[in-house]
Scaffold this active site. Sequence first.
Site, PDB file in Angstrom:
ATOM      1  N   ARG A   1     -56.572  82.549  87.785  1.00 55.11           N
ATOM      2  CA  ARG A   1     -55.791  83.785  87.737  1.00 55.11           C
ATOM      3  C   ARG A   1     -56.648  85.028  87.942  1.00 55.11           C
ATOM      4  NH1 ARG A   1     -51.142  83.116  82.998  1.00 55.11           N
ATOM      5  NH2 ARG A   1     -50.039  81.374  83.986  1.00 55.11           N
TER       6      ARG A   1
ATOM      7  N   ASP B   1     -42.834  95.776  78.443  1.00 57.41           N
ATOM      8  CA  ASP B   1     -43.754  94.682  78.740  1.00 57.41           C
ATOM      9  C   ASP B   1     -45.167  95.255  78.808  1.00 57.41           C
ATOM     10  OD1 ASP B   1     -43.150  91.632  79.898  1.00 57.41           O
ATOM     11  OD2 ASP B   1     -45.131  92.407  80.429  1.00 57.41           O
TER      12      ASP B   1
END
Length: 276
Positions: free
Chosen positions: A32, A141
């Site tokens: 990632r 978020d």
Amino acid sequence: MTPDQFAIISSLAHKEAGLVFPVSKSALVSSRLVKRLRETSIVNFDDYCQFVSSSDGKNELRLMISALTTNISSFFRENHHFEFLKTDVFPDLARRAKAGNRIRIWSAGCSVGMEAYSIGMTLLEILPQASSLDVKILASDIDPKVLIVGKNGTYDERQLSAIPQELRKKYFDNPSSTELGKFQAHPDLLSLTTFRELNLLEKWPISGNFDIIFCRNTVIYFDDKTQNKLWPRFQNALAPEGWLFVGHSERVPETSNTDFENRGMTIYRRSPRPTT
């Protein structure tokens, strides 16, 4: 990524965002972050670890957390929650809203906004004039990239497939004017919903209490210590008799030092009067 590099990255992720990565996730973390190395023109993980640990790397640390965050979402995921809203929660809130009362709903860990818009569609079916009343949905978020998607309210055919056909025609019938093959949320949905970047571990810049909080499939990425700090904070953010909805594998433990009452599968309600 070496064990030492993984230890630095995982420690930063835990400190900044409460994320827990066991050693078995080292390859996942490495994969990632490879893109972050490319985008910063940093050639190896040693230099990257040094950069995100420095004061100059604070913005990159934020982007690193974004890259490590899991953003799995769909419309009407865990649909029993939305059925419960429709039958047990929204009729009363609709009456209160029509009487001029303030109604606030929070989708915490909202990802690209599908949860918040699912709440909005469910509410608008019961209270069509919601967007003209004192009713708001906060969608938050930690990942700024997913918030851009949510704020735009634009999704493709595959993403919209979980929405019942009659609701899709009603709330996502307009092809996007800027993105081919995508559809824009109805203005009433967009006006109901505000998107904001927020780290659940930090101070919440929120005034007033919420009537409903959705925090689903988010706290499972935190360790027990972090979870146990969050449950009382959610309680305090809710009005008496406010509702908390959590994910399918999450539970508010009896040892959480809260006054939540279990009202259904992964559904909790705050006591009518605050505990003393």
